[in-house]
Design an enzyme around this catalytic site. Structure first.
Site, PDB file in Angstrom:
ATOM      1  N   THR A 150       9.769  48.069  13.249  1.00  0.00           N
ATOM      2  CA  THR A 150       8.933  48.121  14.430  1.00  0.00           C
ATOM      3  C   THR A 150       9.922  48.452  15.521  1.00  0.00           C
ATOM      4  OG1 THR A 150       7.168  46.581  13.789  1.00  0.00           O
ATOM      5  CG2 THR A 150       7.765  46.557  16.084  1.00  0.00           C
ATOM      6  N   ARG A 190      -5.461  47.697   7.935  1.00  0.00           N
ATOM      7  CA  ARG A 190      -4.723  46.466   8.237  1.00  0.00           C
ATOM      8  C   ARG A 190      -4.128  46.536   9.646  1.00  0.00           C
ATOM      9  NH1 ARG A 190       0.941  45.375   9.695  1.00  0.00           N
ATOM     10  NH2 ARG A 190       1.461  43.305   8.956  1.00  0.00           N
ATOM     11  N   VAL A 191      -4.265  45.462  10.385  1.00  0.00           N
ATOM     12  CA  VAL A 191      -3.666  45.376  11.713  1.00  0.00           C
ATOM     13  C   VAL A 191      -2.667  44.233  11.696  1.00  0.00           C
ATOM     14  CG1 VAL A 191      -4.155  44.839  14.129  1.00  0.00           C
ATOM     15  CG2 VAL A 191      -5.695  46.357  12.863  1.00  0.00           C
ATOM     16  N   GLY A 192      -1.461  44.479  12.184  1.00  0.00           N
ATOM     17  CA  GLY A 192      -0.421  43.444  12.175  1.00  0.00           C
ATOM     18  C   GLY A 192      -0.355  42.697  13.490  1.00  0.00           C
ATOM     19  N   ASP A 193       0.842  42.321  13.871  1.00  0.00           N
ATOM     20  CA  ASP A 193       1.026  41.513  15.078  1.00  0.00           C
ATOM     21  C   ASP A 193       1.343  42.337  16.323  1.00  0.00           C
ATOM     22  OD1 ASP A 193       3.499  42.177  13.762  1.00  0.00           O
ATOM     23  OD2 ASP A 193       4.522  40.898  15.213  1.00  0.00           O
ATOM     24  N   THR A 206       9.372  41.616  15.837  1.00  0.00           N
ATOM     25  CA  THR A 206       9.399  42.449  14.639  1.00  0.00           C
ATOM     26  C   THR A 206       9.506  41.549  13.424  1.00  0.00           C
ATOM     27  OG1 THR A 206      10.626  44.062  13.328  1.00  0.00           O
ATOM     28  CG2 THR A 206      11.894  42.797  14.958  1.00  0.00           C
ATOM     29  N   GLY A 207       8.787  41.887  12.382  1.00  0.00           N
ATOM     30  CA  GLY A 207       8.845  41.064  11.180  1.00  0.00           C
ATOM     31  C   GLY A 207       7.512  41.074  10.475  1.00  0.00           C
ATOM     32  N   GLY A 217       4.209  40.717  10.032  1.00  0.00           N
ATOM     33  CA  GLY A 217       3.212  40.516  11.083  1.00  0.00           C
ATOM     34  C   GLY A 217       2.199  39.418  10.856  1.00  0.00           C
TER      35      GLY A 217
HETATM   36  N1  ASP Z   1       5.580  43.453  12.650  1.00  0.00           N
HETATM   37  C1  ASP Z   1       5.233  44.679  11.994  1.00  0.00           C
HETATM   38  C2  ASP Z   1       3.927  44.509  11.297  1.00  0.00           C
HETATM   39  O1  ASP Z   1       3.725  43.582  10.573  1.00  0.00           O
HETATM   40  C3  ASP Z   1       6.235  45.194  11.023  1.00  0.00           C
HETATM   41  C4  ASP Z   1       7.680  44.825  11.269  1.00  0.00           C
HETATM   42  O2  ASP Z   1       8.084  44.567  12.387  1.00  0.00           O
HETATM   43  O3  ASP Z   1       8.448  44.823  10.283  1.00  0.00           O
HETATM   44  O4  ASP Z   1       3.106  45.325  11.431  1.00  0.00           O
END
Ligand code: ASP
Length: 314
Positions: free
Chosen positions: A177, A205-208, A227-228, A230
Protein backbone atom coordinates in the site's frame (compact mmCIF):
# COMPACT_ATOMS: atom_id res chain seq x y z
CA UNK A 1 6.40 26.56 12.43
CA UNK A 2 8.16 23.41 11.39
CA UNK A 3 6.99 21.08 8.69
CA UNK A 4 7.11 17.29 8.80
CA UNK A 5 6.23 14.48 6.43
CA UNK A 6 6.35 10.69 6.40
CA UNK A 7 5.51 8.29 3.59
CA UNK A 8 5.26 4.53 3.23
CA UNK A 9 5.42 2.17 0.29
CA UNK A 10 3.84 -0.71 2.16
CA UNK A 11 4.69 -3.31 4.73
CA UNK A 12 4.74 -5.96 1.99
CA UNK A 13 8.48 -5.76 1.58
CA UNK A 14 10.60 -8.54 0.19
CA UNK A 15 12.17 -10.72 2.87
CA UNK A 16 15.59 -9.39 3.74
CA UNK A 17 17.43 -12.34 2.23
CA UNK A 18 15.58 -11.92 -1.09
CA UNK A 19 16.40 -8.22 -1.35
CA UNK A 20 19.19 -7.42 -3.81
CA UNK A 21 21.32 -4.30 -3.69
CA UNK A 22 19.95 -3.23 -7.07
CA UNK A 23 16.33 -3.63 -5.97
CA UNK A 24 16.97 -1.81 -2.73
CA UNK A 25 18.44 1.10 -4.70
CA UNK A 26 15.37 1.50 -6.90
CA UNK A 27 12.96 1.18 -3.98
CA UNK A 28 14.87 3.82 -2.03
CA UNK A 29 14.95 6.09 -5.07
CA UNK A 30 11.16 5.72 -5.44
CA UNK A 31 10.66 6.63 -1.80
CA UNK A 32 13.00 9.62 -2.04
CA UNK A 33 11.14 10.95 -5.09
CA UNK A 34 7.78 10.77 -3.33
CA UNK A 35 9.15 12.24 -0.11
CA UNK A 36 10.71 15.15 -1.99
CA UNK A 37 7.49 15.82 -3.88
CA UNK A 38 5.61 16.20 -0.60
CA UNK A 39 8.41 18.12 1.05
CA UNK A 40 8.59 20.62 -1.81
CA UNK A 41 4.91 21.45 -1.30
CA UNK A 42 5.40 21.99 2.43
CA UNK A 43 8.54 24.11 1.97
CA UNK A 44 6.64 26.35 -0.45
CA UNK A 45 4.07 26.97 2.27
CA UNK A 46 1.57 24.53 0.76
CA UNK A 47 -0.99 22.64 2.82
CA UNK A 48 -0.47 19.25 4.43
CA UNK A 49 -3.30 18.00 2.22
CA UNK A 50 -1.54 19.11 -0.98
CA UNK A 51 1.69 17.55 0.28
CA UNK A 52 0.26 14.10 1.04
CA UNK A 53 -1.58 13.99 -2.27
CA UNK A 54 1.58 15.01 -4.17
CA UNK A 55 3.61 12.29 -2.45
CA UNK A 56 1.00 9.58 -2.99
CA UNK A 57 0.59 10.46 -6.70
CA UNK A 58 4.34 9.76 -7.14
CA UNK A 59 3.97 6.39 -5.41
CA UNK A 60 0.88 5.50 -7.45
CA UNK A 61 2.78 6.28 -10.65
CA UNK A 62 5.73 4.08 -9.64
CA UNK A 63 5.17 0.43 -10.69
CA UNK A 64 7.28 -0.78 -7.77
CA UNK A 65 4.53 -0.11 -5.27
CA UNK A 66 1.12 -1.72 -4.83
CA UNK A 67 -1.06 1.26 -5.77
CA UNK A 68 -2.06 2.84 -9.07
CA UNK A 69 0.27 1.44 -11.75
CA UNK A 70 1.83 -1.56 -10.02
CA UNK A 71 -1.28 -2.63 -8.15
CA UNK A 72 -1.97 -6.30 -7.48
CA UNK A 73 -4.78 -8.21 -9.23
CA UNK A 74 -7.84 -9.76 -7.65
CA UNK A 75 -8.49 -13.49 -8.12
CA UNK A 76 -10.34 -12.81 -11.35
CA UNK A 77 -7.35 -11.00 -12.82
CA UNK A 78 -8.87 -7.54 -12.46
CA UNK A 79 -7.60 -4.40 -10.77
CA UNK A 80 -9.68 -2.83 -7.99
CA UNK A 81 -8.01 0.18 -6.41
CA UNK A 82 -8.76 1.98 -3.16
CA UNK A 83 -7.65 5.35 -1.85
CA UNK A 84 -8.48 7.87 0.86
CA UNK A 85 -7.55 11.36 2.01
CA UNK A 86 -8.37 13.19 5.21
CA UNK A 87 -7.77 16.80 6.21
CA UNK A 88 -7.24 16.94 9.97
CA UNK A 89 -8.11 20.62 10.37
CA UNK A 90 -11.52 20.48 8.72
CA UNK A 91 -12.19 16.74 9.24
CA UNK A 92 -13.08 16.60 5.58
CA UNK A 93 -12.50 13.13 4.18
CA UNK A 94 -12.88 11.38 0.85
CA UNK A 95 -12.34 7.82 -0.32
CA UNK A 96 -12.87 5.51 -3.28
CA UNK A 97 -13.12 1.75 -3.58
CA UNK A 98 -13.09 -0.68 -6.48
CA UNK A 99 -11.71 1.85 -8.95
CA UNK A 100 -10.31 0.32 -12.14
CA UNK A 101 -9.94 3.06 -14.73
CA UNK A 102 -8.79 6.17 -12.93
CA UNK A 103 -5.05 6.71 -13.13
CA UNK A 104 -4.59 8.29 -9.69
CA UNK A 105 -7.19 7.06 -7.19
CA UNK A 106 -5.88 9.50 -4.57
CA UNK A 107 -6.92 12.43 -6.77
CA UNK A 108 -10.34 10.89 -7.11
CA UNK A 109 -10.62 10.46 -3.32
CA UNK A 110 -9.81 14.14 -2.96
CA UNK A 111 -12.42 15.04 -5.55
CA UNK A 112 -15.03 13.02 -3.67
CA UNK A 113 -14.09 15.01 -0.57
CA UNK A 114 -14.14 18.40 -2.25
CA UNK A 115 -16.69 18.11 -5.02
CA UNK A 116 -19.43 15.87 -3.61
CA UNK A 117 -21.49 15.88 -0.41
CA UNK A 118 -20.25 12.33 0.32
CA UNK A 119 -17.23 10.68 1.91
CA UNK A 120 -16.99 7.46 -0.12
CA UNK A 121 -17.78 6.44 -3.70
CA UNK A 122 -17.28 2.96 -5.09
CA UNK A 123 -16.69 0.89 -8.19
CA UNK A 124 -18.02 1.84 -11.66
CA UNK A 125 -19.79 4.93 -10.40
CA UNK A 126 -16.56 6.25 -8.89
CA UNK A 127 -14.71 5.85 -12.21
CA UNK A 128 -17.63 7.45 -14.03
CA UNK A 129 -17.46 10.43 -11.66
CA UNK A 130 -13.69 10.70 -12.28
CA UNK A 131 -14.28 10.75 -16.00
CA UNK A 132 -17.04 13.34 -15.67
CA UNK A 133 -14.81 15.76 -13.78
CA UNK A 134 -11.91 15.23 -16.18
CA UNK A 135 -9.48 13.18 -14.09
CA UNK A 136 -7.05 11.27 -16.34
CA UNK A 137 -8.25 7.77 -17.16
CA UNK A 138 -5.77 4.94 -17.67
CA UNK A 139 -5.33 3.54 -21.17
CA UNK A 140 -5.95 -0.22 -21.52
CA UNK A 141 -3.12 -2.24 -19.98
CA UNK A 142 -1.81 0.66 -17.92
CA UNK A 143 -2.35 -1.14 -14.62
CA UNK A 144 -1.07 -4.48 -15.92
CA UNK A 145 2.48 -5.18 -14.76
CA UNK A 146 4.16 -8.52 -15.39
CA UNK A 147 5.45 -8.80 -11.82
CA UNK A 148 1.96 -8.51 -10.34
CA UNK A 149 0.47 -10.83 -12.95
CA UNK A 150 3.05 -13.46 -12.03
CA UNK A 151 2.33 -12.96 -8.33
CA UNK A 152 -1.33 -13.68 -9.04
CA UNK A 153 -0.53 -16.81 -11.08
CA UNK A 154 1.78 -18.05 -8.28
CA UNK A 155 -0.94 -17.40 -5.71
CA UNK A 156 -3.61 -19.17 -7.76
CA UNK A 157 -1.23 -22.10 -8.27
CA UNK A 158 -0.55 -22.25 -4.53
CA UNK A 159 -4.28 -22.39 -3.87
CA UNK A 160 -4.72 -25.21 -6.38
CA UNK A 161 -1.89 -27.17 -4.75
CA UNK A 162 -2.77 -26.53 -1.15
CA UNK A 163 -6.58 -26.49 -1.48
CA UNK A 164 -6.72 -23.68 1.05
CA UNK A 165 -9.69 -22.73 3.13
CA UNK A 166 -11.71 -19.72 2.09
CA UNK A 167 -9.89 -17.70 4.74
CA UNK A 168 -6.49 -18.49 3.23
CA UNK A 169 -7.80 -17.66 -0.19
CA UNK A 170 -9.00 -14.28 0.91
CA UNK A 171 -5.73 -13.48 2.62
CA UNK A 172 -3.54 -14.12 -0.41
CA UNK A 173 0.16 -13.40 -0.40
CA UNK A 174 0.88 -10.09 -2.09
CA UNK A 175 0.75 -6.97 0.00
CA UNK A 176 1.67 -3.37 0.05
CA UNK A 177 0.00 0.00 0.00
CA UNK A 178 1.31 3.53 -0.19
CA UNK A 179 0.58 6.46 2.05
CA UNK A 180 1.67 9.81 3.39
CA UNK A 181 1.07 11.96 6.47
CA UNK A 182 2.16 15.55 6.88
CA UNK A 183 2.14 18.61 9.08
CA UNK A 184 2.29 21.96 7.27
CA UNK A 185 3.63 25.38 8.30
CA UNK A 186 0.27 26.25 9.86
CA UNK A 187 0.35 23.15 12.03
CA UNK A 188 -2.40 21.45 10.05
CA UNK A 189 -2.27 17.69 9.53
CA UNK A 190 -3.41 15.45 6.68
CA UNK A 191 -3.13 11.86 5.56
CA UNK A 192 -3.57 9.91 2.34
CA UNK A 193 -3.45 6.20 1.52
CA UNK A 194 -3.73 4.29 -1.78
CA UNK A 195 -3.62 0.58 -2.55
CA UNK A 196 -4.34 -2.27 -4.92
CA UNK A 197 -5.32 -4.30 -1.86
CA UNK A 198 -4.27 -7.94 -1.48
CA UNK A 199 -3.02 -10.16 -4.27
CA UNK A 200 -5.73 -12.64 -5.27
CA UNK A 201 -8.41 -11.00 -3.13
CA UNK A 202 -12.04 -11.79 -3.94
CA UNK A 203 -13.60 -9.46 -6.49
CA UNK A 204 -15.37 -6.68 -4.61
CA UNK A 205 -13.25 -7.05 -1.47
CA UNK A 206 -12.63 -3.75 0.29
CA UNK A 207 -9.74 -3.45 2.76
CA UNK A 208 -8.81 -0.84 5.31
CA UNK A 209 -7.10 1.82 3.21
CA UNK A 210 -10.24 3.59 2.02
CA UNK A 211 -12.15 3.05 5.26
CA UNK A 212 -11.84 6.30 7.19
CA UNK A 213 -10.72 5.50 10.74
CA UNK A 214 -9.29 2.09 9.79
CA UNK A 215 -6.46 2.65 7.29
CA UNK A 216 -6.57 6.44 7.11
CA UNK A 217 -7.28 9.13 9.69
CA UNK A 218 -6.43 12.76 10.45
CA UNK A 219 -7.64 15.23 13.08
CA UNK A 220 -5.99 18.20 14.74
CA UNK A 221 -3.73 16.02 16.92
CA UNK A 222 -2.54 13.24 14.63
CA UNK A 223 -2.57 11.98 11.04
CA UNK A 224 -2.19 8.26 10.32
CA UNK A 225 -1.81 6.06 7.23
CA UNK A 226 -1.69 2.26 7.58
CA UNK A 227 -0.38 -0.70 5.64
CA UNK A 228 -0.88 -4.36 6.37
CA UNK A 229 -3.49 -7.06 6.48
CA UNK A 230 -6.51 -4.83 6.01
CA UNK A 231 -9.13 -7.04 7.61
CA UNK A 232 -7.32 -6.69 10.94
CA UNK A 233 -6.82 -2.97 10.53
CA UNK A 234 -10.57 -2.62 10.04
CA UNK A 235 -11.35 -4.83 13.05
CA UNK A 236 -8.94 -2.79 15.16
CA UNK A 237 -10.15 0.58 13.83
CA UNK A 238 -6.41 1.16 13.82
CA UNK A 239 -5.92 4.69 12.52
CA UNK A 240 -8.65 6.15 14.71
CA UNK A 241 -7.62 4.00 17.67
CA UNK A 242 -4.22 5.73 17.66
CA UNK A 243 -5.94 9.10 17.81
CA UNK A 244 -8.27 7.90 20.60
CA UNK A 245 -5.35 6.66 22.72
CA UNK A 246 -3.66 10.06 22.42
CA UNK A 247 -6.80 12.03 23.18
CA UNK A 248 -8.40 9.88 25.86
CA UNK A 249 -5.46 8.10 27.47
CA UNK A 250 -2.96 10.93 27.07
CA UNK A 251 -0.45 8.71 25.26
CA UNK A 252 2.36 10.23 23.23
CA UNK A 253 2.37 9.66 19.48
CA UNK A 254 5.02 6.99 19.82
CA UNK A 255 3.28 5.15 22.67
CA UNK A 256 -0.10 5.24 20.94
CA UNK A 257 1.33 3.90 17.67
CA UNK A 258 3.40 1.22 19.41
CA UNK A 259 0.57 0.10 21.66
CA UNK A 260 -1.71 -0.39 18.64
CA UNK A 261 0.78 -1.88 16.15
CA UNK A 262 2.81 -3.98 18.59
CA UNK A 263 0.06 -4.59 21.18
CA UNK A 264 -3.52 -4.46 19.89
CA UNK A 265 -2.97 -5.93 16.41
CA UNK A 266 -0.97 -9.02 17.51
CA UNK A 267 -3.42 -9.51 20.37
CA UNK A 268 -6.48 -9.65 18.14
CA UNK A 269 -4.91 -11.22 15.04
CA UNK A 270 -1.61 -12.81 15.99
CA UNK A 271 0.95 -12.98 13.20
CA UNK A 272 -1.84 -12.65 10.68
CA UNK A 273 -2.35 -9.01 11.73
CA UNK A 274 0.95 -7.99 10.18
CA UNK A 275 1.61 -4.43 9.12
CA UNK A 276 2.58 -0.99 10.24
CA UNK A 277 1.62 2.67 10.34
CA UNK A 278 3.12 6.06 9.70
CA UNK A 279 1.89 8.94 11.84
CA UNK A 280 2.66 12.58 12.56
CA UNK A 281 1.43 14.66 15.49
CA UNK A 282 0.73 18.37 15.87
CA UNK A 283 4.34 19.07 16.87
CA UNK A 284 5.77 17.33 13.85
CA UNK A 285 6.91 14.20 15.71
CA UNK A 286 6.86 11.14 13.51
CA UNK A 287 6.31 7.46 14.38
CA UNK A 288 6.63 4.57 11.91
CA UNK A 289 6.30 1.27 13.82
CA UNK A 290 5.63 -2.08 12.14
CA UNK A 291 5.20 -5.62 13.48
CA UNK A 292 6.56 -7.53 10.49
CA UNK A 293 9.89 -7.88 8.74
CA UNK A 294 9.98 -4.53 7.02
CA UNK A 295 8.09 -1.48 5.84
CA UNK A 296 9.18 0.76 2.98
CA UNK A 297 9.24 4.18 4.60
CA UNK A 298 10.79 7.62 4.56
CA UNK A 299 10.36 10.79 6.58
CA UNK A 300 11.61 14.25 7.43
CA UNK A 301 10.62 15.32 10.93
CA UNK A 302 10.13 18.79 12.39
CA UNK A 303 13.85 18.95 13.21
CA UNK A 304 14.71 18.23 9.58
CA UNK A 305 16.05 14.72 10.29
CA UNK A 306 15.67 12.58 7.17
CA UNK A 307 15.20 8.79 7.21
CA UNK A 308 14.75 6.35 4.35
CA UNK A 309 14.50 2.74 5.53
CA UNK A 310 13.10 -0.70 4.78
CA UNK A 311 14.03 -3.03 7.64
CA UNK A 312 14.87 -2.45 11.29
CA UNK A 313 18.38 -1.19 11.83
CA UNK A 314 20.65 -4.29 11.94
N1 ASP B 1 -3.86 -2.68 3.76
C1 ASP B 1 -3.97 -3.15 2.41
C2 ASP B 1 -5.23 -3.93 2.26
O1 ASP B 1 -5.51 -4.80 3.02
C3 ASP B 1 -2.84 -3.97 1.91
C4 ASP B 1 -1.48 -3.72 2.53
O2 ASP B 1 -1.20 -2.64 3.02
O3 ASP B 1 -0.65 -4.65 2.50
O4 ASP B 1 -5.93 -3.70 1.36
Amino acid sequence: MSIAIAIHGGAGTLARQQMTKARERVVRAGLETALDAGLAVLRDGGSALDAVVAAVIRLEDDPLFNAGCGAVFNEEGDIELEAAVMDGYTRAAGSVMGVSRTRNPVRLARAVMEDTPHVTLGFGAADAFAQRIGLPQAPPGYFHTETRWKELQDELERRRREAPTLTDAVIGQGRGTVGAVARDMNGRLASATSTGGRNGKMAGRVGDSAVIGAGTWADDAVAVSCTGHGEWFVRGGVAHEISARMRLAGQSLEDACDSVVLGLLPRIGGEDAAGGVIAVDARGNIAMPFNCEGMYRAAVDAEGARVVAIYRPA
